[in-house]
Design a protein around this motif. Structure first.
Motif, PDB file in Angstrom:
ATOM      1  N   GLY A   1      16.394 -70.841   3.550  1.00  0.00           N
ATOM      2  CA  GLY A   1      17.125 -70.569   4.782  1.00  0.00           C
ATOM      3  C   GLY A   1      16.813 -69.217   5.373  1.00  0.00           C
ATOM      4  O   GLY A   1      16.537 -69.098   6.575  1.00  0.00           O
ATOM      5  N   ILE A   2      16.813 -68.174   4.557  1.00  0.00           N
ATOM      6  CA  ILE A   2      16.580 -66.830   5.081  1.00  0.00           C
ATOM      7  C   ILE A   2      15.124 -66.665   5.512  1.00  0.00           C
ATOM      8  O   ILE A   2      14.828 -65.966   6.482  1.00  0.00           O
ATOM      9  N   SER A   3      14.191 -67.339   4.808  1.00  0.00           N
ATOM     10  CA  SER A   3      12.776 -67.298   5.221  1.00  0.00           C
ATOM     11  C   SER A   3      12.602 -67.972   6.571  1.00  0.00           C
ATOM     12  O   SER A   3      11.940 -67.443   7.474  1.00  0.00           O
ATOM     13  N   GLY A   4      13.195 -69.163   6.721  1.00  0.00           N
ATOM     14  CA  GLY A   4      13.104 -69.882   7.991  1.00  0.00           C
ATOM     15  C   GLY A   4      13.798 -69.149   9.116  1.00  0.00           C
ATOM     16  O   GLY A   4      13.316 -69.122  10.259  1.00  0.00           O
ATOM     17  N   PHE A   5      14.951 -68.547   8.819  1.00  0.00           N
ATOM     18  CA  PHE A   5      15.699 -67.782   9.816  1.00  0.00           C
ATOM     19  C   PHE A   5      14.864 -66.606  10.315  1.00  0.00           C
ATOM     20  O   PHE A   5      14.820 -66.312  11.519  1.00  0.00           O
ATOM     21  N   THR A   6      14.180 -65.934   9.383  1.00  0.00           N
ATOM     22  CA  THR A   6      13.345 -64.791   9.743  1.00  0.00           C
ATOM     23  C   THR A   6      12.158 -65.233  10.593  1.00  0.00           C
ATOM     24  O   THR A   6      11.825 -64.597  11.604  1.00  0.00           O
ATOM     25  N   ALA A   7      11.518 -66.345  10.195  1.00  0.00           N
ATOM     26  CA  ALA A   7      10.385 -66.861  10.971  1.00  0.00           C
ATOM     27  C   ALA A   7      10.830 -67.289  12.372  1.00  0.00           C
ATOM     28  O   ALA A   7      10.137 -67.028  13.371  1.00  0.00           O
ATOM     29  N   ALA A   8      12.000 -67.936  12.458  1.00  0.00           N
ATOM     30  CA  ALA A   8      12.525 -68.353  13.762  1.00  0.00           C
ATOM     31  C   ALA A   8      12.855 -67.144  14.630  1.00  0.00           C
ATOM     32  O   ALA A   8      12.680 -67.173  15.859  1.00  0.00           O
ATOM     33  N   SER A   9      13.340 -66.071  14.005  1.00  0.00           N
ATOM     34  CA  SER A   9      13.625 -64.835  14.747  1.00  0.00           C
ATOM     35  C   SER A   9      12.350 -64.267  15.358  1.00  0.00           C
ATOM     36  O   SER A   9      12.357 -63.764  16.486  1.00  0.00           O
ATOM     37  N   LEU A  10      11.246 -64.348  14.603  1.00  0.00           N
ATOM     38  CA  LEU A  10       9.952 -63.891  15.132  1.00  0.00           C
ATOM     39  C   LEU A  10       9.543 -64.736  16.332  1.00  0.00           C
ATOM     40  O   LEU A  10       9.085 -64.209  17.352  1.00  0.00           O
ATOM     41  N   LEU A  11       9.720 -66.058  16.230  1.00  0.00           N
ATOM     42  CA  LEU A  11       9.395 -66.944  17.349  1.00  0.00           C
ATOM     43  C   LEU A  11      10.258 -66.625  18.574  1.00  0.00           C
ATOM     44  O   LEU A  11       9.771 -66.630  19.706  1.00  0.00           O
ATOM     45  N   CYS A  12      11.534 -66.332  18.347  1.00  0.00           N
ATOM     46  CA  CYS A  12      12.420 -65.952  19.459  1.00  0.00           C
ATOM     47  C   CYS A  12      11.912 -64.678  20.131  1.00  0.00           C
ATOM     48  O   CYS A  12      11.876 -64.579  21.361  1.00  0.00           O
ATOM     49  N   GLY A  13      11.544 -63.696  19.304  1.00  0.00           N
ATOM     50  CA  GLY A  13      11.087 -62.418  19.838  1.00  0.00           C
ATOM     51  C   GLY A  13       9.778 -62.497  20.584  1.00  0.00           C
ATOM     52  O   GLY A  13       9.498 -61.657  21.446  1.00  0.00           O
TER      53      GLY A  13
ATOM     54  N   GLU B   1      18.964 -51.939  26.175  1.00  0.00           N
ATOM     55  CA  GLU B   1      18.853 -50.787  27.067  1.00  0.00           C
ATOM     56  C   GLU B   1      17.738 -49.829  26.653  1.00  0.00           C
ATOM     57  O   GLU B   1      17.077 -49.231  27.499  1.00  0.00           O
ATOM     58  N   TRP B   2      17.524 -49.682  25.349  1.00  0.00           N
ATOM     59  CA  TRP B   2      16.485 -48.765  24.885  1.00  0.00           C
ATOM     60  C   TRP B   2      15.085 -49.256  25.255  1.00  0.00           C
ATOM     61  O   TRP B   2      14.153 -48.464  25.328  1.00  0.00           O
ATOM     62  N   ASN B   3      14.926 -50.568  25.439  1.00  0.00           N
ATOM     63  CA  ASN B   3      13.637 -51.137  25.841  1.00  0.00           C
ATOM     64  C   ASN B   3      12.513 -50.616  24.933  1.00  0.00           C
ATOM     65  O   ASN B   3      11.508 -50.060  25.393  1.00  0.00           O
ATOM     66  N   ILE B   4      12.698 -50.798  23.635  1.00  0.00           N
ATOM     67  CA  ILE B   4      11.762 -50.282  22.636  1.00  0.00           C
ATOM     68  C   ILE B   4      10.362 -50.853  22.862  1.00  0.00           C
ATOM     69  O   ILE B   4      10.178 -52.068  22.920  1.00  0.00           O
ATOM     70  N   ALA B   5       9.377 -49.958  22.985  1.00  0.00           N
ATOM     71  CA  ALA B   5       7.974 -50.330  23.182  1.00  0.00           C
ATOM     72  C   ALA B   5       7.797 -51.290  24.363  1.00  0.00           C
ATOM     73  O   ALA B   5       6.864 -52.090  24.385  1.00  0.00           O
ATOM     74  N   GLY B   6       8.689 -51.194  25.342  1.00  0.00           N
ATOM     75  CA  GLY B   6       8.592 -52.051  26.510  1.00  0.00           C
ATOM     76  C   GLY B   6       8.899 -53.514  26.249  1.00  0.00           C
ATOM     77  O   GLY B   6       8.564 -54.386  27.052  1.00  0.00           O
ATOM     78  N   LEU B   7       9.582 -53.781  25.133  1.00  0.00           N
ATOM     79  CA  LEU B   7       9.863 -55.171  24.742  1.00  0.00           C
ATOM     80  C   LEU B   7      11.157 -55.716  25.336  1.00  0.00           C
ATOM     81  O   LEU B   7      11.509 -56.874  25.119  1.00  0.00           O
ATOM     82  N   GLU B   8      11.913 -54.872  26.030  1.00  0.00           N
ATOM     83  CA  GLU B   8      13.169 -55.253  26.670  1.00  0.00           C
ATOM     84  C   GLU B   8      14.134 -55.901  25.674  1.00  0.00           C
ATOM     85  O   GLU B   8      14.564 -55.270  24.735  1.00  0.00           O
ATOM     86  N   TRP B   9      14.468 -57.203  25.856  1.00  0.00           N
ATOM     87  CA  TRP B   9      15.489 -57.867  25.027  1.00  0.00           C
ATOM     88  C   TRP B   9      14.949 -58.341  23.685  1.00  0.00           C
ATOM     89  O   TRP B   9      15.722 -58.675  22.781  1.00  0.00           O
ATOM     90  N   ARG B  10      13.648 -58.377  23.505  1.00  0.00           N
ATOM     91  CA  ARG B  10      13.058 -59.000  22.310  1.00  0.00           C
ATOM     92  C   ARG B  10      13.441 -58.338  20.978  1.00  0.00           C
ATOM     93  O   ARG B  10      13.528 -59.024  19.962  1.00  0.00           O
ATOM     94  N   PRO B  11      13.679 -57.012  20.933  1.00  0.00           N
ATOM     95  CA  PRO B  11      14.083 -56.405  19.650  1.00  0.00           C
ATOM     96  C   PRO B  11      15.379 -56.944  19.059  1.00  0.00           C
ATOM     97  O   PRO B  11      15.617 -56.789  17.861  1.00  0.00           O
ATOM     98  N   ILE B  12      16.233 -57.619  19.868  1.00  0.00           N
ATOM     99  CA  ILE B  12      17.465 -58.163  19.287  1.00  0.00           C
ATOM    100  C   ILE B  12      17.141 -59.255  18.267  1.00  0.00           C
ATOM    101  O   ILE B  12      17.943 -59.530  17.369  1.00  0.00           O
ATOM    102  N   PHE B  13      15.987 -59.884  18.405  1.00  0.00           N
ATOM    103  CA  PHE B  13      15.534 -60.870  17.420  1.00  0.00           C
ATOM    104  C   PHE B  13      14.601 -60.248  16.384  1.00  0.00           C
ATOM    105  O   PHE B  13      14.677 -60.563  15.200  1.00  0.00           O
ATOM    106  N   LEU B  14      13.720 -59.372  16.833  1.00  0.00           N
ATOM    107  CA  LEU B  14      12.720 -58.792  15.935  1.00  0.00           C
ATOM    108  C   LEU B  14      13.349 -57.891  14.873  1.00  0.00           C
ATOM    109  O   LEU B  14      12.757 -57.675  13.811  1.00  0.00           O
TER     110      LEU B  14
END
Length: 528
Positions: A127-139, A205-218
């Motif tokens: 579960g945690i492996s799949g959750f992590t992989a899915a988070s990468l796909l979201c990001g 808001e921090w827009n880390i590395a210009g990724l905008e909302w994507r860090p919430i998953f990454l």
């Protein structure tokens, strides 16, 4: 290595399921698997390696539970930015949140059953492996369709991971330590609820590395990878070798009934409410009826249904499930609509919207602690009913303030209704599960707990689907921000008030004074 066999719920047709444990109680020799070896500590050595490993395992599973909860609450605050960046439609916005909840609800009970059969540690790691992989796909999602699909996958993986958390705690810690452990677990859950929206606002808001909302998953990636590595080493395996069989047909029927209801609700407005949508919604209860009929057949066949229907003969449990479902609908509507109101209606930044919710989160935590420790033991279900009325009063105050101040309303003006709402919610959510379980036979406590959690997620998904009707249905052009979103917020909040009144009425089915199961039976079994 010694093995202890204990009875664990639920019961099968041929008698109670026997649970095999590889970790004896602390009073005897303690053995904890660590990779391919085992560490052993003798009695009277509390600081031995095995004892420390038990607490490391606890930290790992609690971190995973925290990650899941934050991922639910962190997304709402970033949805307006996702919509702008990906050009997502309103239905896609709803599915980004509802898809996760639906997949989570559909897989929760099955995830717990898989853990019983194949091993809780194994399913937790999957579960945690799949959750992590899915988070990468979201990001990395390049468009709304990929993001929705990744979120559905993420919810399914969470359904494999989360049920194992309480089960692992249950078999890892002896009874005299579980009170302290579940207290810590509750604190972590509260922290996740408080920190999720603010963390999402900061990362957006921090827009880390210009990724905008994507860090919430990454941000899940390092946490998930660490969880997999440490989980393999420190978590002990446990399973019920005679556990009940999987009810995959039941899963398919229940999921189909939900999708046939939620999909047309979500997509109907954008497609001018086509005939096929109404046909699906009308047919959904019929499919649900087929599901119930199949569950009765499954009980007669091998005693391993997805849902233990006999639980609904317990009046308090049936009422509690209704409360959980309707409360999920109310929160599903409110949190999405609230975020859109502040950012797309009032034009606030994600950070301002996230910080506005801090008084609400604090109020929920404070009221939750007080309700469980002091109020419910004395006043019983009246506390939960008061919570529904107080929360409704907070929503009414919010409607009044929003109407009075319009587009000029400030964060500090929202604080009062949010605090009142938070107090009401805290009075409900903390004692609800224990109250619902208080009259459930101990042998069915595990399946009842899973059903309560599943119903809450189902309600949440349904509430998110209903936003098409109660919110977006009052916006002529959802590309025009500002006042239309504010006016639609007022309408949606009236629906929330109506649902809370229904919740208050249904709560009369709950027991007047609930005795916690831990006090009645010496602890609750968690069997997925």
């Amino acid at each position: 290595m010694s093995t202890e066999t204990t009875q664990s719920s639920p019961e099968g047709k041929n008698g109670p399921v026997q649970e095999e444990r590889t970790d004896p109680p602390a009073e005897t020799t303690s053995i904890s698997k660590a990779g391919d070896g085992a560490a052993i500590s003798e009695p009277g050595e509390p600081d031995a390696p095995a004892d420390r490993r038990r607490w490391i395992a606890l930290a790992i599973v609690m971190t995973a539970a925290f990650m899941d909860l934050v991922d639910v609450t962190i997304v709402n605050i970033a949805i307006p930015r996702m919509r702008s960046d990906l050009g997502a439609s309103t239905s896609a916005i709803q599915w980004i949140t509802a898809g996760y909840a639906l997949a989570f609800a559909a897989g929760l009970i099955t995830g717990g059953r898989l853990g019983d059969i194949y091993g809780r540690k194994r399913l937790f790691l999957i579960g945690i492996s799949g959750f992590t992989a899915a988070s990468l796909l979201c990001g990395l999602a390049p468009n709304p369709d990929v993001l929705v699909a990744a979120r559905i996958l993420q919810g399914g993986m969470a359904a494999m991971m989360v049920p194992q958390v309480l089960a692992i705690i249950h078999v890892t810690f002896p009874p005299h330590e579980r009170g302290k452990v579940f207290g810590l677990f509750g604190a972590i859950i509260g922290l996740g609820a408080v920190s999720g929206p603010m963390l999402g606002a900061l990362l957006t808001e921090w827009n880390i590395a210009g990724l905008e909302w994507r860090p919430i998953f990454l941000i899940n990636l390092p946490v998930g990878i660490a969880g997999v590595i440490l989980g393999r080493k420190f978590i002990s395996e446990s399973k019920a070798p005679k556990a009940l069989r999987l009810d995959l047909v039941g899963v398919v029927l229940a999921t189909l009934a939900l999708v046939m209801l939620i999909f047309p609700l979500t997509h109907g407005r954008e497609n001018d409410w086509p005939v096929w949508g109404f046909v699906c919604m009308i047919a959904s209860p019929a499919v649900f009826g087929v599901f119930i009929a199949y569950e009765k057949y499954k009980i007669q066949k091998d005693g391993s249904p997805l849902v233990e229907l006999s639980l609904f003969k317990v009046k308090s449990f049936a009422g509690g499930i209704a409360v959980q479902l309707t409360f999920g609908i109310a929160t599903g509507i409110f949190f999405l609509v609230w975020t859109l109101y502040m950012q797309m209606g009032l034009g606030w930044s994600a950070l301002k919207a996230g910080s506005t919710g801090i008084p609400f989160s604090i109020a929920v935590s404070a009221a939750a602690g007080m309700s469980v420790q002091k109020l419910v033991p004395r006043f019983g279900r009246k506390v939960l009913q008061a919570g529904a009325l107080v929360m409704a009063a907070g929503v009414l105050l919010y409607i009044w303030e929003s109407d009075r101040y319009g587009m000029t309303i400030t964060s500090w003006q929202m604080a009062a209704p949010l605090i009142v709402m938070g107090i009401g919610m805290g009075l409900i959510i903390a004692p609800l599960t224990d109250t619902v379980l208080s009259e459930v036979p101990r042998e069915h406590a595990g399946s009842a707990s899973g059903l309560i959690n599943t119903t809450g997620q189902m309600g949440n998904a349904l509430g998110l689907g209903l936003t098409s009707v109660v919110y977006f249905g009052f916006i002529e052009d959802d590309r025009v921000f500002g006042p239309p979103y504010v006016d639609a917020f007022h309408n949606a909040m009236w629906w929330v008030v109506a649902v809370l009144v229904v919740i208050f009425s249904v709560m009369f089915m709950l027991p007047r004074k609930a005795v916690p199961m831990a006090e009645r039976e010496g602890g609750t079994e968690f069997a997925g």
